[in-house]
Design an enzyme around this catalytic site. Sequence first.
Site, PDB file in Angstrom:
ATOM      1  N   ASN A 164      10.577  -3.886   4.384  1.00  0.00           N
ATOM      2  CA  ASN A 164      10.022  -5.372   4.937  1.00  0.00           C
ATOM      3  C   ASN A 164      11.297  -6.438   4.426  1.00  0.00           C
ATOM      4  O   ASN A 164      11.227  -6.591   3.165  1.00  0.00           O
ATOM      5  CB  ASN A 164       8.764  -5.382   4.110  1.00  0.00           C
ATOM      6  CG  ASN A 164       8.092  -6.839   4.588  1.00  0.00           C
ATOM      7  OD1 ASN A 164       9.018  -8.061   5.115  1.00  0.00           O
ATOM      8  ND2 ASN A 164       6.915  -7.252   4.085  1.00  0.00           N
ATOM      9  N   CYS A 222       6.953 -13.949   5.792  1.00  0.00           N
ATOM     10  CA  CYS A 222       7.254 -12.957   6.900  1.00  0.00           C
ATOM     11  C   CYS A 222       7.063 -13.447   8.332  1.00  0.00           C
ATOM     12  O   CYS A 222       7.507 -12.842   9.000  1.00  0.00           O
ATOM     13  CB  CYS A 222       6.378 -11.703   6.460  1.00  0.00           C
ATOM     14  SG  CYS A 222       6.841 -10.840   5.254  1.00  0.00           S
ATOM     15  N   HIS A 225       6.781  -7.695  13.255  1.00  0.00           N
ATOM     16  CA  HIS A 225       7.103  -8.034  11.863  1.00  0.00           C
ATOM     17  C   HIS A 225       6.875  -6.786  11.378  1.00  0.00           C
ATOM     18  O   HIS A 225       6.104  -5.746  11.462  1.00  0.00           O
ATOM     19  CB  HIS A 225       6.498  -9.067  11.033  1.00  0.00           C
ATOM     20  CG  HIS A 225       6.651  -8.988   9.686  1.00  0.00           C
ATOM     21  ND1 HIS A 225       7.924  -9.110   9.234  1.00  0.00           N
ATOM     22  CD2 HIS A 225       6.070  -8.729   8.425  1.00  0.00           C
ATOM     23  CE1 HIS A 225       8.005  -8.833   8.000  1.00  0.00           C
ATOM     24  NE2 HIS A 225       6.635  -8.618   7.422  1.00  0.00           N
TER      25      HIS A 225
HETATM   26  N1  ACO Z   1       3.340   4.762  -5.738  1.00  0.00           N
HETATM   27  C1  ACO Z   1       2.423   5.436  -5.966  1.00  0.00           C
HETATM   28  N2  ACO Z   1       1.004   5.081  -6.296  1.00  0.00           N
HETATM   29  C2  ACO Z   1       1.109   3.729  -6.075  1.00  0.00           C
HETATM   30  C3  ACO Z   1       2.141   2.795  -5.568  1.00  0.00           C
HETATM   31  C4  ACO Z   1       3.459   3.325  -5.491  1.00  0.00           C
HETATM   32  N3  ACO Z   1       4.260   2.680  -5.144  1.00  0.00           N
HETATM   33  N4  ACO Z   1       1.478   1.675  -5.431  1.00  0.00           N
HETATM   34  C5  ACO Z   1       0.145   1.522  -5.565  1.00  0.00           C
HETATM   35  N5  ACO Z   1      -0.102   2.761  -6.053  1.00  0.00           N
HETATM   36  C6  ACO Z   1      -1.353   3.412  -6.359  1.00  0.00           C
HETATM   37  C7  ACO Z   1      -2.223   2.182  -6.916  1.00  0.00           C
HETATM   38  O1  ACO Z   1      -2.080   2.012  -8.169  1.00  0.00           O
HETATM   39  C8  ACO Z   1      -3.507   2.876  -6.625  1.00  0.00           C
HETATM   40  O2  ACO Z   1      -3.930   3.579  -7.707  1.00  0.00           O
HETATM   41  P1  ACO Z   1      -5.597   3.943  -8.210  1.00  0.00           P
HETATM   42  O3  ACO Z   1      -6.047   4.234  -7.057  1.00  0.00           O
HETATM   43  O4  ACO Z   1      -5.386   4.892  -9.448  1.00  0.00           O
HETATM   44  O5  ACO Z   1      -5.719   2.364  -8.612  1.00  0.00           O
HETATM   45  C9  ACO Z   1      -3.474   3.780  -5.233  1.00  0.00           C
HETATM   46  O6  ACO Z   1      -1.848   3.811  -5.246  1.00  0.00           O
HETATM   47  C10 ACO Z   1      -3.901   2.981  -4.099  1.00  0.00           C
HETATM   48  O7  ACO Z   1      -3.479   1.489  -4.016  1.00  0.00           O
HETATM   49  P2  ACO Z   1      -3.779   0.634  -2.736  1.00  0.00           P
HETATM   50  O8  ACO Z   1      -3.157  -0.688  -3.186  1.00  0.00           O
HETATM   51  O9  ACO Z   1      -5.156   0.668  -2.430  1.00  0.00           O
HETATM   52  O10 ACO Z   1      -2.725   1.332  -1.811  1.00  0.00           O
HETATM   53  P3  ACO Z   1      -2.877   1.141  -0.099  1.00  0.00           P
HETATM   54  O11 ACO Z   1      -3.133   2.271   0.587  1.00  0.00           O
HETATM   55  O12 ACO Z   1      -3.640  -0.289   0.159  1.00  0.00           O
HETATM   56  O13 ACO Z   1      -1.175   0.717  -0.057  1.00  0.00           O
HETATM   57  C11 ACO Z   1       0.005  -1.059   0.424  1.00  0.00           C
HETATM   58  C12 ACO Z   1      -0.730  -0.130  -0.527  1.00  0.00           C
HETATM   59  C13 ACO Z   1       1.115  -0.138   0.831  1.00  0.00           C
HETATM   60  C14 ACO Z   1       0.534  -2.079  -0.233  1.00  0.00           C
HETATM   61  C15 ACO Z   1      -0.991  -1.743   1.650  1.00  0.00           C
HETATM   62  O14 ACO Z   1      -1.721  -2.141   1.137  1.00  0.00           O
HETATM   63  C16 ACO Z   1      -0.227  -2.708   2.492  1.00  0.00           C
HETATM   64  O15 ACO Z   1       0.866  -2.281   3.088  1.00  0.00           O
HETATM   65  N6  ACO Z   1      -0.531  -3.701   2.461  1.00  0.00           N
HETATM   66  C17 ACO Z   1       0.004  -5.006   3.217  1.00  0.00           C
HETATM   67  C18 ACO Z   1       1.377  -5.384   2.862  1.00  0.00           C
HETATM   68  C19 ACO Z   1       1.804  -6.211   3.933  1.00  0.00           C
HETATM   69  O16 ACO Z   1       1.815  -6.015   5.196  1.00  0.00           O
HETATM   70  N7  ACO Z   1       2.713  -7.348   3.519  1.00  0.00           N
HETATM   71  C20 ACO Z   1       2.894  -8.072   4.804  1.00  0.00           C
HETATM   72  C21 ACO Z   1       3.325  -9.500   4.438  1.00  0.00           C
HETATM   73  S1  ACO Z   1       4.322  -9.572   3.123  1.00  0.00           S
HETATM   74  C22 ACO Z   1       5.174 -11.063   3.182  1.00  0.00           C
HETATM   75  O17 ACO Z   1       4.668 -12.137   3.818  1.00  0.00           O
HETATM   76  C23 ACO Z   1       6.100 -11.558   2.177  1.00  0.00           C
END
Ligand code: ACO
Length: 341
Positions: free
Chosen positions: A298, A131, A268
Amino acid sequence: MTTGNSGGGCVKKDKENGVIRSVITGCGSYLPARVMKNQDFEGIVETSDEWIVQRTGIRQRHIAAEGETTADLGENAARAALADAGVAVDDIDLIILATSTPNNTFPATAVEIQSRLGMHHGAAFDSQAVCSGFVFALTTADQYIRTGFARRILVIGSETFSRILDWTDRTTCVLFGDGAGAVVVEAAEEAGTIADRGILTAHLRSDGSHKSKLYVDGGPSTTGTVGHLRMEGREVFRHATGMIADVIEAAFAATGLSSDDIDWFVPHQANKRIIDSSARKLGIAPEKVVVTVDRHGNTSAASIPLALCEAVRDGRIKRGDLVLLEAMGGGFTWGSVLLRW
Ligand code: ACO
């Protein structure tokens, strides 16, 4: 790694008193026609529009058609950037393509785009920093220009992340989209101050100890397969704002500029919450932030040029504006470019 100067002029001298700066003279972008809305995931994985919007700010993303490749997207964006700059392909010295989803393991997809553009001179290569790819490729172009190696470079970010997603994994498949953006970067003689047009400073970082937090579980030398994207989202999130602040503070330290001086922040586009918290932490006003993640998801190395081109096209970014680009991604890699439009 740090490039540029602190406003005093430590870049290569062109004429007696000036310096060479890398000025963006044109930009273009391309999105595949098919739009996939959050609701469209509801029959594929257990998720909801509400969850995706609340956690990420994403409402829709574009997905490449069957047979539509990273080279196709990149070629379209490149042609648009060349037209916008009013430059013929004969005048391009070098093509740098930022991508993590190349058409083939080799040759570089940049070479394929070079051929499709009818360019048989100069050189083309791919650059891979996930990214952060566009920031790394633009910084590389800046180096070639400031040393006099090239005078006009086409920098492209093009991705088809839909091809490396595990469509049964709800924690990743809802986050990404396909697209491409490109810019033409040209050498210009400037005075060597922070009032110059062009790239004023750039800062790149990587730390491979974070590899396991965001990677693709395949490759030619390991599994012999392409593999799928794997991410510990919470861990990426935890590191993101600190790493972003690190390279932006480095840009401010190198130039003596501050967040008050920034006209446009083009981050980004991974997650609206990361964008908002980074801007807040750095004291950048929300109305100065360019956001496309709601419509594009993304798009990895394509996200910054897509956002940049949108803001240029709709008249927000104007000549003379101070524009701050930043990215963080797999590796981890992270970087910033501060430029005057
Ligand atoms: N729909 C519904 N529920 C979901 C989904 C979904 N699509 N995905 C995860 N959940 C659930 C999980 O299973 C979890 O359930 P549980 O509590 O029963 O275990 C709950 O939601 C919370 O999951 P978290 O992973 O803790 O959610 P979080 O608030 O952290 O959000 C996210 C997840 C959106 C991925 C976030 O962590 C994020 O944006 N991280 C950064 C990603 C990023 O910026 N990447 C950039 C670089 S990418 C690159 O370089 C290619």
